[in-house]
Design a protein around this motif. Structure first.
Motif, short mmCIF file in Angstrom:
data_model
loop_
_atom_site.label_atom_id
_atom_site.label_comp_id
_atom_site.label_asym_id
_atom_site.label_seq_id
_atom_site.Cartn_x
_atom_site.Cartn_y
_atom_site.Cartn_z
N GLN A 2 11.30 4.76 105.93
CA GLN A 2 12.37 4.32 106.83
C GLN A 2 12.54 2.81 106.73
N LEU A 3 13.79 2.37 106.86
CA LEU A 3 14.10 0.95 106.87
C LEU A 3 14.88 0.65 108.14
N GLN A 4 14.44 -0.36 108.87
CA GLN A 4 15.08 -0.73 110.12
C GLN A 4 15.53 -2.18 110.04
N ALA A 23 10.07 -2.05 106.90
CA ALA A 23 9.90 -0.78 106.19
C ALA A 23 8.67 -0.05 106.70
N SER A 24 8.77 1.25 106.72
CA SER A 24 7.62 2.09 107.06
C SER A 24 7.58 3.26 106.10
N GLY A 25 6.35 3.71 105.78
CA GLY A 25 6.19 4.81 104.84
C GLY A 25 6.20 4.31 103.41
N GLY A 26 5.55 5.03 102.54
CA GLY A 26 5.51 4.65 101.14
C GLY A 26 4.69 3.41 100.90
N THR A 27 4.86 2.78 99.75
CA THR A 27 4.11 1.59 99.38
C THR A 27 5.11 0.44 99.21
N ARG A 71 10.35 -11.95 101.18
CA ARG A 71 9.64 -10.78 101.69
C ARG A 71 8.24 -11.18 102.10
N ASP A 72 7.69 -10.41 103.04
CA ASP A 72 6.31 -10.55 103.48
C ASP A 72 5.67 -9.18 103.34
N ASN A 73 4.92 -8.98 102.29
CA ASN A 73 4.34 -7.65 102.04
C ASN A 73 3.28 -7.29 103.08
N ALA A 74 2.66 -8.28 103.69
CA ALA A 74 1.67 -8.00 104.73
C ALA A 74 2.34 -7.41 105.98
N LYS A 75 3.63 -7.73 106.16
CA LYS A 75 4.37 -7.23 107.32
C LYS A 75 5.37 -6.14 106.94
N ASN A 76 5.39 -5.76 105.67
CA ASN A 76 6.34 -4.74 105.20
C ASN A 76 7.77 -5.08 105.59
N THR A 77 8.13 -6.33 105.40
CA THR A 77 9.43 -6.80 105.86
C THR A 77 10.10 -7.65 104.78
N VAL A 78 11.41 -7.46 104.64
CA VAL A 78 12.22 -8.30 103.77
C VAL A 78 13.24 -9.03 104.64
N TRP A 116 17.77 3.49 102.31
CA TRP A 116 18.71 2.54 102.90
C TRP A 116 18.48 2.41 104.40
N GLY A 117 18.64 1.18 104.89
CA GLY A 117 18.63 0.97 106.33
C GLY A 117 19.96 1.39 106.94
N GLN A 118 20.05 1.27 108.25
CA GLN A 118 21.21 1.77 108.97
C GLN A 118 22.39 0.80 108.93
N GLY A 119 22.17 -0.41 108.47
CA GLY A 119 23.26 -1.39 108.43
C GLY A 119 23.28 -2.24 109.69
N THR A 120 23.56 -3.51 109.51
CA THR A 120 23.66 -4.41 110.65
C THR A 120 24.89 -5.29 110.45
N LEU A 121 25.68 -5.45 111.50
CA LEU A 121 26.96 -6.12 111.40
C LEU A 121 26.80 -7.63 111.55
#
Length: 126
Positions: A2-4, A23-27, A71-78, A116-121
């Motif tokens: 999932q991507l939020q 991101a959550s799930g996967g690597t 990106r911060d791989n420790a936080k699973n965030t881009v 894909w994430g849900q999109g942000t305006l």
């Protein structure tokens, strides 16, 4: 997987905004990440992408020098840092995760991203 995405907002031309995508799930640390954007009536457009290890960032010509992907791989965030925004940057922004692990060069093609994430305006006023 999932991507939020978060960070939507209304800014004036010349302003800044930072988008995040958790991101959550996967690597996460094995996958390139990308940002795309879309306006009504147009195809989804590539914005930026970054390699799985944080290197090899690539940008659309229209955003080069103004937007920065990281990106911060420790936080699973881009992230997408958006500076010197223009009204033409107004769009729904989507984060996306590569369908392949450890790709040597991040792709600019939406078809190469499986999640894909849900999109942000993002709205930039003149």
């Amino acid at each position: 997987v999932q991507l939020q995405a978060s960070g939507r907002g209304l800014v004036q031309a010349g302003g800044s905004l930072r988008l995040s995508c958790a991101a959550s799930g996967g690597t996460f640390s094995s996958d390139a990440m990308g940002w795309f954007r879309q306006v009504p009536g147009k195809d989804r457009e590539f914005v930026a992408a970054i390699k799985w290890n944080g290197g090899g960032a690539t940008y659309a010509d229209s955003v080069k020098g103004r937007l920065t992907i990281s990106r911060d791989n420790a936080k699973n965030t881009v992230y997408l840092q958006m500076n010197s925004l223009k009204p033409d940057d107004t769009a729904v922004y989507y984060c996306a995760r590569d369908r392949l692990h450890r790709r040597s060069v991040p792709s600019r093609q939406a078809a190469e991203y499986a999640y894909w994430g849900q999109g942000t305006l993002v709205t930039v006023s003149s």
